[in-house]
Design a protein around this motif. Structure first.
Motif, PDB file in Angstrom:
ATOM      1  N   UNK A  61      16.976 -11.014  -3.650  1.00  0.00           N
ATOM      2  CA  UNK A  61      15.556 -10.836  -3.382  1.00  0.00           C
ATOM      3  C   UNK A  61      14.673 -11.878  -4.075  1.00  0.00           C
ATOM      4  N   UNK A  62      14.956 -12.167  -5.335  1.00  0.00           N
ATOM      5  CA  UNK A  62      14.095 -13.076  -6.089  1.00  0.00           C
ATOM      6  C   UNK A  62      14.059 -14.479  -5.489  1.00  0.00           C
ATOM      7  N   UNK A  89      14.704 -15.129  -2.259  1.00  0.00           N
ATOM      8  CA  UNK A  89      14.499 -15.065  -0.805  1.00  0.00           C
ATOM      9  C   UNK A  89      13.096 -15.546  -0.448  1.00  0.00           C
ATOM     10  N   UNK A  90      12.921 -16.120   0.744  1.00  0.00           N
ATOM     11  CA  UNK A  90      11.581 -16.550   1.190  1.00  0.00           C
ATOM     12  C   UNK A  90      10.610 -15.381   1.251  1.00  0.00           C
ATOM     13  N   UNK A  91       9.327 -15.700   1.208  1.00  0.00           N
ATOM     14  CA  UNK A  91       8.293 -14.669   1.286  1.00  0.00           C
ATOM     15  C   UNK A  91       8.403 -13.892   2.604  1.00  0.00           C
ATOM     16  N   UNK A  92       8.075 -12.622   2.548  1.00  0.00           N
ATOM     17  CA  UNK A  92       8.059 -11.714   3.694  1.00  0.00           C
ATOM     18  C   UNK A  92       9.460 -11.437   4.255  1.00  0.00           C
ATOM     19  N   UNK A  93      10.491 -11.795   3.520  1.00  0.00           N
ATOM     20  CA  UNK A  93      11.840 -11.486   3.983  1.00  0.00           C
ATOM     21  C   UNK A  93      12.028  -9.985   4.146  1.00  0.00           C
ATOM     22  N   UNK A  94      11.484  -9.198   3.199  1.00  0.00           N
ATOM     23  CA  UNK A  94      11.603  -7.751   3.288  1.00  0.00           C
ATOM     24  C   UNK A  94      11.000  -7.195   4.561  1.00  0.00           C
ATOM     25  N   UNK A  95       9.863  -7.759   4.972  1.00  0.00           N
ATOM     26  CA  UNK A  95       9.218  -7.322   6.227  1.00  0.00           C
ATOM     27  C   UNK A  95      10.103  -7.639   7.424  1.00  0.00           C
ATOM     28  N   UNK A  96      10.678  -8.846   7.430  1.00  0.00           N
ATOM     29  CA  UNK A  96      11.552  -9.237   8.539  1.00  0.00           C
ATOM     30  C   UNK A  96      12.798  -8.348   8.586  1.00  0.00           C
ATOM     31  N   UNK A  97      13.334  -8.004   7.427  1.00  0.00           N
ATOM     32  CA  UNK A  97      14.498  -7.117   7.401  1.00  0.00           C
ATOM     33  C   UNK A  97      14.119  -5.737   7.937  1.00  0.00           C
ATOM     34  N   UNK A  98      12.903  -5.283   7.610  1.00  0.00           N
ATOM     35  CA  UNK A  98      12.428  -4.011   8.148  1.00  0.00           C
ATOM     36  C   UNK A  98      12.334  -4.026   9.660  1.00  0.00           C
ATOM     37  N   UNK A  99      11.793  -5.111  10.219  1.00  0.00           N
ATOM     38  CA  UNK A  99      11.719  -5.257  11.675  1.00  0.00           C
ATOM     39  C   UNK A  99      13.122  -5.238  12.272  1.00  0.00           C
ATOM     40  N   UNK A 100      14.036  -5.910  11.607  1.00  0.00           N
ATOM     41  CA  UNK A 100      15.430  -5.930  12.069  1.00  0.00           C
ATOM     42  C   UNK A 100      15.996  -4.513  12.155  1.00  0.00           C
ATOM     43  N   UNK A 101      15.744  -3.693  11.131  1.00  0.00           N
ATOM     44  CA  UNK A 101      16.280  -2.334  11.126  1.00  0.00           C
ATOM     45  C   UNK A 101      15.678  -1.477  12.238  1.00  0.00           C
TER      46      UNK A 101
END
Length: 208
Positions: A119-120, A122-134
């Motif tokens: 996570x540290x 990872x590019x910005x907004x990666x968490x959001x993109x992973x959420x969209x993926x799920x």
């Protein structure tokens, strides 16, 4: 082609290269379309795609790029539509549903752990993109199970949907303390969607 693909994936791991990873995955998912005769058996086909997805997860260990997740989702979905439904019979419905559930469990249990690890950096907004993926992967999984288990295997659908919900909430538990609001919301929404679908399917009279 498979040798070239394997080489690209190995080089991507060694050099932590997103471009090589995407190239290797593209070759891996395209292979069943080019050598169709080798994938006429349902176990061979589903086993191959599962192996490719395990390779995708291994790539994420060396570099967590959300683009790889979406490439895997697209590749798996297209292969399942093109080959999976063609191989689907009453005798292979259980094999197909086991493939769907095992691959979904893989992304809900291992991917959150890899994201926590990377996570540290990872590019910005990666968490959001992973959420969209799920969210997208959840919809694809739900539809695939509903189509594969149509007919005499329909009674198995509600418990499998409920299991998918439990697996999703387990993934949520792995990232809950990371303060990734968009990712948390996406996982809760996806897990709740499976649970509601299971209840509605069970009590709507669609399952005898």
């Amino acid at each position: 082609l498979i040798v070239i693909t394997s080489t690209a994936l190995v080089l991507a791991m060694r050099h932590s290269s997103k471009a090589l990873g995407l190239l290797g995955l593209a070759g891996a998912y395209i292979s069943p379309f080019l050598v169709d005769f080798a994938f006429n058996d349902s176990i061979a086909f589903f086993g191959y795609i599962t192996l490719v997805n395990v390779g995708l997860v291994a790539l994420l260990w060396f570099g967590f790029w959300s683009e790889l997740l979406f490439a895997g989702l697209i590749g798996t979905t297209l292969n399942f539509i093109w080959h999976g439904f063609g191989l689907r019979t009453d005798d292979t419905a259980i094999v197909a549903s086991a493939f769907i559930m095992s691959n979904y469990a893989l992304i809900c249990t291992v991917v959150p752990l890899l994201y926590r690890k990377s996570r540290e950096g990872a590019p910005a907004r990666t968490g959001t993109y992973v959420g969209v993926f799920y969210v997208i992967a959840g919809v694809a999984t739900l539809l695939a199970l509903a189509l594969v288990l149509a007919g005499e295997y329909q009674p198995y659908l509600p418990p499998l949907l409920l299991l998918a919900g439990v697996v999703t909430f387990f993934g949520y538990a792995l990232v809950d303390r990371m303060e990734e609001r968009n990712l948390n919301y996406a996982l809760v929404f996806t897990g709740a969607k499976f649970a509601v679908a299971a209840i509605l399917w069970q009590f709507s009279g669609m399952v005898e």
